[in-house]
Design a protein around this motif. Structure first.
Motif, PDB file in Angstrom:
ATOM      1  N   ARG A  70      10.164  48.467  85.363  1.00  0.00           N
ATOM      2  CA  ARG A  70       9.162  49.337  84.761  1.00  0.00           C
ATOM      3  C   ARG A  70       7.965  48.475  84.370  1.00  0.00           C
ATOM      4  NH1 ARG A  70       9.060  54.486  83.131  1.00  0.00           N
ATOM      5  NH2 ARG A  70       7.744  55.121  81.364  1.00  0.00           N
ATOM      6  N   PHE A  71       6.774  48.903  84.799  1.00  0.00           N
ATOM      7  CA  PHE A  71       5.570  48.128  84.527  1.00  0.00           C
ATOM      8  C   PHE A  71       4.445  49.072  84.127  1.00  0.00           C
ATOM      9  CE2 PHE A  71       1.668  45.853  85.904  1.00  0.00           C
ATOM     10  CZ  PHE A  71       1.814  44.703  85.135  1.00  0.00           C
ATOM     11  N   PRO A 123      20.081  36.641  83.978  1.00  0.00           N
ATOM     12  CA  PRO A 123      20.001  35.920  82.705  1.00  0.00           C
ATOM     13  C   PRO A 123      20.421  36.761  81.506  1.00  0.00           C
ATOM     14  CG  PRO A 123      17.818  36.497  83.494  1.00  0.00           C
ATOM     15  CD  PRO A 123      18.755  36.823  84.604  1.00  0.00           C
ATOM     16  N   THR A 124      21.116  36.077  80.587  1.00  0.00           N
ATOM     17  CA  THR A 124      21.521  36.709  79.323  1.00  0.00           C
ATOM     18  C   THR A 124      20.880  36.016  78.124  1.00  0.00           C
ATOM     19  OG1 THR A 124      23.502  35.318  79.215  1.00  0.00           O
ATOM     20  CG2 THR A 124      23.732  37.473  80.263  1.00  0.00           C
ATOM     21  N   GLY A 125      20.246  34.876  78.328  1.00  0.00           N
ATOM     22  CA  GLY A 125      19.628  34.126  77.236  1.00  0.00           C
ATOM     23  C   GLY A 125      19.477  32.670  77.629  1.00  0.00           C
ATOM     24  N   THR A 126      19.248  31.822  76.641  1.00  0.00           N
ATOM     25  CA  THR A 126      19.162  30.381  76.890  1.00  0.00           C
ATOM     26  C   THR A 126      20.000  29.658  75.857  1.00  0.00           C
ATOM     27  OG1 THR A 126      17.219  29.990  75.488  1.00  0.00           O
ATOM     28  CG2 THR A 126      16.820  30.623  77.793  1.00  0.00           C
ATOM     29  N   THR A 133       7.666  30.131  88.632  1.00  0.00           N
ATOM     30  CA  THR A 133       6.802  30.494  87.506  1.00  0.00           C
ATOM     31  C   THR A 133       7.565  31.276  86.449  1.00  0.00           C
ATOM     32  OG1 THR A 133       6.077  32.548  88.571  1.00  0.00           O
ATOM     33  CG2 THR A 133       4.769  30.548  88.996  1.00  0.00           C
ATOM     34  N   CYS A 134       8.675  31.890  86.843  1.00  0.00           N
ATOM     35  CA  CYS A 134       9.499  32.675  85.924  1.00  0.00           C
ATOM     36  C   CYS A 134      10.916  32.685  86.451  1.00  0.00           C
ATOM     37  CB  CYS A 134       8.974  34.109  85.792  1.00  0.00           C
ATOM     38  SG  CYS A 134       8.834  34.984  87.392  1.00  0.00           S
ATOM     39  N   ILE A 135      11.872  32.997  85.592  1.00  0.00           N
ATOM     40  CA  ILE A 135      13.263  33.063  86.019  1.00  0.00           C
ATOM     41  C   ILE A 135      13.595  34.461  86.536  1.00  0.00           C
ATOM     42  CG2 ILE A 135      13.970  31.230  84.450  1.00  0.00           C
ATOM     43  CD1 ILE A 135      15.171  33.417  82.628  1.00  0.00           C
ATOM     44  N   ALA A 136      14.849  34.669  86.877  1.00  0.00           N
ATOM     45  CA  ALA A 136      15.310  35.956  87.393  1.00  0.00           C
ATOM     46  C   ALA A 136      15.015  37.080  86.395  1.00  0.00           C
ATOM     47  CB  ALA A 136      16.813  35.895  87.667  1.00  0.00           C
ATOM     48  N   ASP A 137      14.774  38.252  86.945  1.00  0.00           N
ATOM     49  CA  ASP A 137      14.609  39.496  86.192  1.00  0.00           C
ATOM     50  C   ASP A 137      13.341  39.551  85.348  1.00  0.00           C
ATOM     51  OD1 ASP A 137      16.032  41.820  86.505  1.00  0.00           O
ATOM     52  OD2 ASP A 137      17.203  41.614  84.673  1.00  0.00           O
ATOM     53  N   ALA A 138      12.368  38.706  85.649  1.00  0.00           N
ATOM     54  CA  ALA A 138      11.139  38.689  84.850  1.00  0.00           C
ATOM     55  C   ALA A 138      10.366  39.998  84.955  1.00  0.00           C
ATOM     56  CB  ALA A 138      10.252  37.520  85.267  1.00  0.00           C
ATOM     57  N   ARG A 176      11.596  42.792  84.720  1.00  0.00           N
ATOM     58  CA  ARG A 176      12.181  43.686  83.724  1.00  0.00           C
ATOM     59  C   ARG A 176      11.989  43.155  82.302  1.00  0.00           C
ATOM     60  NH1 ARG A 176      16.173  47.363  85.864  1.00  0.00           N
ATOM     61  NH2 ARG A 176      17.256  47.281  83.868  1.00  0.00           N
ATOM     62  N   THR A 177      12.143  41.842  82.131  1.00  0.00           N
ATOM     63  CA  THR A 177      12.064  41.270  80.784  1.00  0.00           C
ATOM     64  C   THR A 177      10.634  40.934  80.374  1.00  0.00           C
ATOM     65  OG1 THR A 177      12.315  38.983  81.555  1.00  0.00           O
ATOM     66  CG2 THR A 177      14.340  40.237  81.130  1.00  0.00           C
ATOM     67  N   GLY A 178       9.775  40.664  81.349  1.00  0.00           N
ATOM     68  CA  GLY A 178       8.414  40.232  81.054  1.00  0.00           C
ATOM     69  C   GLY A 178       8.289  38.762  80.718  1.00  0.00           C
TER      70      GLY A 178
END
Length: 306
Positions: free
Chosen positions: A74-75, A193-196, A276-281, A283-285
């Protein structure tokens, strides 16, 4: 009767670059770095021109790298759906251009610029132009991407590259790996990803770490940068040579895959992917690039054999 022309190569047109003892071959499909060697020593795992790029070898990952959950995001208040390409995990993997043909914009004996405009679809309705320039220099291979939003609305965007690095003459179990990043990304069973988390054990790669018996398909964030603003990953071969990869401030993550469960690779090399970003960016932004209409950005990384 005219002879039947040979079928087109699955890698497309080949661009051979040479400078001193360096030689690179860039394929038009996926703007893929199909070969790169220094003094005859492979820096990336080469693959045949009459074969499809195995496991995204050397390809451009855009307009998103890595996985997108359920092929949906969603964007700015609108929901979009793109095709699923990794059905066992129900994800859309590595964007839309890794298997498309780029056109040649400019070339010299040591450099080539390839271009592709993402065709707008209902799932990604933004015409984003990618111009990828591979240049051999005295300091190694430099890869610069100029991305421009040719549309009339803001476009979500992420970029990555997928070189499988060569260990030289020895096996991966005789190599070392160092990644300049401060946090490890945790994932679920779908590798989303679930976190870091703080670095510990096999995920603490801030110093050169032997890869013997270590399997990875993981990302690291919070890159550590040198005085020039570059972040580095270093893959040390059994022959004493090190493949050093750098990325500029546009890249916020490193992905590393040892290929243990990737049939075309089977631990013959290690993918080190600047992203530039990890997976699912989408969705997560997280670290998502938002390209305004007409906006351009330049993103650069490179490879050296030392």
């Amino acid at each position: 009767m005219a002879p039947t022309p040979p079928p087109p190569l699955p890698t497309g047109r080949q661009h051979v670059l040479e400078l001193d003892d360096q030689r690179a071959v860039v394929a038009a499909v996926g703007a893929s770095l199909r070969e790169y060697a220094v003094g005859g020593r492979d820096v990336v795992l080469p693959y045949a021109q009459d074969a499809m790029a195995p496991a995204f070898s050397g390809t451009v990952l855009a307009p998103w790298p890595n996985r997108l959950r359920d092929g949906e995001f969603r964007f700015e208040g609108v929901t979009y759906e793109v095709p699923l390409t990794e059905h066992d995990r129900q994800t859309s993997l590595h964007g839309l251009v890794a298997h498309t043909t780029f056109t040649t914009v400019d070339e010299t004996p040591s450099s080539v610029t390839l271009e592709h405009v993402v065709v707008p679809t209902t799932g990604y309705p933004w015409p984003v132009r990618l111009q990828v320039t591979y240049t051999l220099t005295g300091a190694g291979l430099r890869v610069s991407t100029d991305v421009t939003n040719l549309g009339t609305s803001t476009a979500p965007f992420g970029l990555g590259f997928h070189p499988w690095l060569s260990p030289g003459d020895g096996p991966v179990d005789e190599t070392t790996l160092q990644v300049d990043a401060a946090r490890h990304v945790t994932v679920d069973t779908r590798l989303l990803p679930t976190g870091t988390e703080a670095l510990a054990g096999r995920y603490d790669l801030r110093a050169a770490t032997p890869l013997r018996g270590i399997a990875l398909d993981d990302a690291w964030v919070q890159p550590i940068r040198d005085e020039d603003g570059l972040t580095w990953a270093r893959f040390g071969g059994a022959d004493g040579r090190t493949v050093a990869m750098w990325a500029d401030a546009s890249f916020h993550a490193w992905q590393v895959c040892t290929g243990d469960l990737v049939p075309p690779i089977k631990r013959r090399g290690v993918a080190i992917e600047p992203m530039t970003c990890i997976a699912d960016a989408f969705r997560t932004g997280d670290d998502l690039i938002r390209l305004a209409p007409g906006e351009s950005r330049e993103l650069t990384w490179g490879l050296q054999l030392v």
